[in-house]
Design an enzyme around this catalytic site. Structure first.
Site, PDB file in Angstrom:
ATOM      1  CG  ASP A   9      -1.707   1.171   1.472  1.00 49.67           C
ATOM      2  OD1 ASP A   9      -2.447   1.518   0.542  1.00 49.67           O
ATOM      3  OD2 ASP A   9      -1.638   1.791   2.552  1.00 49.67           O
ATOM      4  CG  LEU A  10       1.878   5.521  -2.081  1.00 49.96           C
ATOM      5  CD1 LEU A  10       3.345   5.140  -2.173  1.00 49.96           C
ATOM      6  CD2 LEU A  10       1.410   6.135  -3.409  1.00 49.96           C
ATOM      7  CG  ASP A  11      -1.794   7.738   3.016  1.00 52.89           C
ATOM      8  OD1 ASP A  11      -0.842   8.228   3.653  1.00 52.89           O
ATOM      9  OD2 ASP A  11      -2.977   7.944   3.319  1.00 52.89           O
ATOM     10  CB  THR A  17       0.066  11.110   1.249  1.00 50.45           C
ATOM     11  OG1 THR A  17      -0.491   9.812   1.328  1.00 50.45           O
ATOM     12  CG2 THR A  17       1.260  11.112   0.346  1.00 50.45           C
ATOM     13  CE  LYS A  45      -4.199   8.357   8.791  1.00 51.79           C
ATOM     14  NZ  LYS A  45      -3.307   8.094   9.914  1.00 51.79           N
ATOM     15  CB  SER A 114      -1.942   2.952  -3.772  1.00 53.44           C
ATOM     16  OG  SER A 114      -2.475   4.195  -3.392  1.00 53.44           O
ATOM     17  CB  ALA A 115      -7.309   3.672  -2.518  1.00 53.23           C
ATOM     18  CE  LYS A 145      -5.652  -0.987  -1.006  1.00 55.88           C
ATOM     19  NZ  LYS A 145      -4.556  -0.196  -0.425  1.00 55.88           N
ATOM     20  CD  GLU A 169      -3.556  -1.674   3.026  1.00 51.70           C
ATOM     21  OE1 GLU A 169      -3.650  -0.866   3.957  1.00 51.70           O
ATOM     22  OE2 GLU A 169      -3.970  -1.411   1.897  1.00 51.70           O
ATOM     23  CG  ASP A 170      -1.927   2.555   6.374  1.00 54.70           C
ATOM     24  OD1 ASP A 170      -2.216   2.148   5.234  1.00 54.70           O
ATOM     25  OD2 ASP A 170      -2.240   3.686   6.791  1.00 54.70           O
TER      26      ASP A 170
HETATM   27  P1  B16 Z   1      -6.470  10.153  -4.194  1.00 57.94           P
HETATM   28  P2  B16 Z   1      -3.570   4.295  -0.035  1.00 57.94           P
HETATM   29  C1  B16 Z   1      -5.339   6.299  -0.166  1.00 57.94           C
HETATM   30  O1  B16 Z   1      -4.047   5.829  -0.349  1.00 57.94           O
HETATM   31  C2  B16 Z   1      -5.374   7.242   1.035  1.00 57.94           C
HETATM   32  O2  B16 Z   1      -5.053   6.536   2.225  1.00 57.94           O
HETATM   33  C3  B16 Z   1      -6.761   7.821   1.173  1.00 57.94           C
HETATM   34  O3  B16 Z   1      -6.807   8.717   2.272  1.00 57.94           O
HETATM   35  C4  B16 Z   1      -7.142   8.549  -0.131  1.00 57.94           C
HETATM   36  O4  B16 Z   1      -8.460   9.069  -0.053  1.00 57.94           O
HETATM   37  C5  B16 Z   1      -7.035   7.563  -1.302  1.00 57.94           C
HETATM   38  O5  B16 Z   1      -5.719   7.034  -1.349  1.00 57.94           O
HETATM   39  C6  B16 Z   1      -7.368   8.217  -2.630  1.00 57.94           C
HETATM   40  O6  B16 Z   1      -6.384   9.165  -2.923  1.00 57.94           O
HETATM   41  O7  B16 Z   1      -7.450  11.231  -3.869  1.00 57.94           O
HETATM   42  O8  B16 Z   1      -5.034  10.647  -4.311  1.00 57.94           O
HETATM   43  O9  B16 Z   1      -6.891   9.332  -5.367  1.00 57.94           O
HETATM   44  O10 B16 Z   1      -3.526   4.168   1.462  1.00 57.94           O
HETATM   45  O11 B16 Z   1      -4.555   3.344  -0.686  1.00 57.94           O
HETATM   46  O12 B16 Z   1      -2.212   4.260  -0.666  1.00 57.94           O
HETATM   47 MG    MG Z   2      -2.797   3.194   3.400  1.00 55.24          MG
END
Ligand code: B16
Ligand code: MG
Length: 215
Positions: A9-11, A17, A45, A114-115, A145, A169-170
Site C-alpha cells: 500500500d502507499l499512504d 500523505t 485513510k 494503492s487506492a 478495498k 498495509e496500514d
Molecule cells: P487520491 P492508499 C489512499 O491511499 C489514502 O489513504 C486515502 O486517504 C485517499 O483518499 C485515497 O488514497 C485516494 O487518494 O485522492 O489521491 O486518489 O492508502 O490506498 O495508498
Molecule cells: Mg494506506
C-alpha cells in the site's frame, strides 16, 4: 513461507500523505462551514476520493448535488496535488528504502497496490519508481478495498500466484483485502486496528526479509 512478491500500500506504508489529505479536506470543510478534525481524518485513510467526500459531507451534515460533489472533489484534489508536488525523498518513511533494496537484491517481485489516483506522481516525487515492477493504483481498479482486486491485479502484473505474495498495509480494509485475496499480510501500525494480519509491526525500521520467516 516461500515469498516471491511483496505488494505495498502507499499512504501510511511508504509515505505519510495523510497529513496533506487532511489539510486539503479541512480547507474544503471550512469552505462548507464546518470543522473537520484529525480524528475525522482517520476515517478517510485507505478510502477512495469520492467515498472520502461522502464521509466528509456526512460529518458536516451537508447535502450536495452530484455535479457539485465532483466539483468539490476536484477542488480538494487540486489543493492536495499542490502539496504532494513539493514532496521529496526525505519524506519516505524510515527503513523503506533499505527493505526495497533487499527485495531487489534477492529477486523478489514488488508492486504498489494503492487506492490513490495520485500514486504515480507521489512515487515520482519520492524517486521510488525504480524499486517497483508494477503499480496498481486508483486509476486501474473498479472495486475499493476490502475487495482484493487491487492486490490480485498486482500479483498478476508481476506474475506471482497469491499464496506466494505478502501485502504490507496500514488500513484495516487493506488487510481484509489481502486476506480475501489469499495472501499473507503484514500490518503497519497498531495491532489493535490490524488484527487480521499475520504480523503487525510499527514500520520498516529494523525490518528485513528474515522478518517474514514468522509468517
Ligand atoms: P487520491 P492508499 C489512499 O491511499 C489514502 O489513504 C486515502 O486517504 C485517499 O483518499 C485515497 O488514497 C485516494 O487518494 O485522492 O489521491 O486518489 O492508502 O490506498 O495508498
Ligand atoms: Mg494506506
Amino acid at each position: 513461507m516461500d515469498i516471491k512478491a511483496c505488494l505495498f500500500d502507499l499512504d501510511g506504508v511508504i509515505v505519510d500523505t495523510a497529513k496533506y489529505h487532511f489539510i486539503a479536506w479541512a480547507a474544503l470543510a471550512n469552505e462548507l462551514g464546518f470543522e473537520f478534525t484529525e480524528e475525522h481524518n482517520e476515517r478517510l485513510k485507505g478510502v477512495s476520493r469520492m467515498t472520502s467526500l461522502h464521509i466528509l459531507l456526512e460529518i458536516g451534515g451537508v447535502e450536495l448535488s452530484e455535479e457539485k460533489k465532483i466539483e468539490m472533489a476536484d477542488e480538494k484534489n487540486t489543493l492536495y496535488v499542490s502539496y504532494i508536488e513539493k514532496m521529496t525523498p526525505d519524506e519516505i518513511l524510515p527503513g523503506v528504502v533499505n527493505f526495497l533494496k533487499e527485495l531487489r537484491e534477492n529477486g523478489i517481485k514488488t508492486a504498489i497496490g494503492s487506492a490513490s489516483k495520485n500514486a504515480p506522481l507521489i512515487l515520482d516525487r519520492l524517486e521510488l519508481n525504480q524499486y517497483f515492477d508494477a503499480i496498481i493504483d486508483g486509476n486501474k481498479v473498479s472495486k475499493a478495498k476490502p475487495d482484493p482486486e487491487v492486490f490480485l491485479k498486482g500479483a498478476e502484473a508481476v506474475g506471482i500466484a497469491p499464496q506466494y505474495c505478502v501485502v504490507f498495509e496500514d488500513a484495516a480494509a487493506g488487510v481484509e483485502a489481502a486476506i480475501k485475496g489469499g495472501m499473507k499480510c503484514v500490518g503497519i501500525g497498531l495491532p489493535a486496528n490490524l488484527s487480521q494480519a499475520q504480523l503487525v509491526v510499527p514500520g520498516f525500521e529494523n525490518f528485513a526479509l528474515t522478518s517474514l520467516d514468522q509468517l
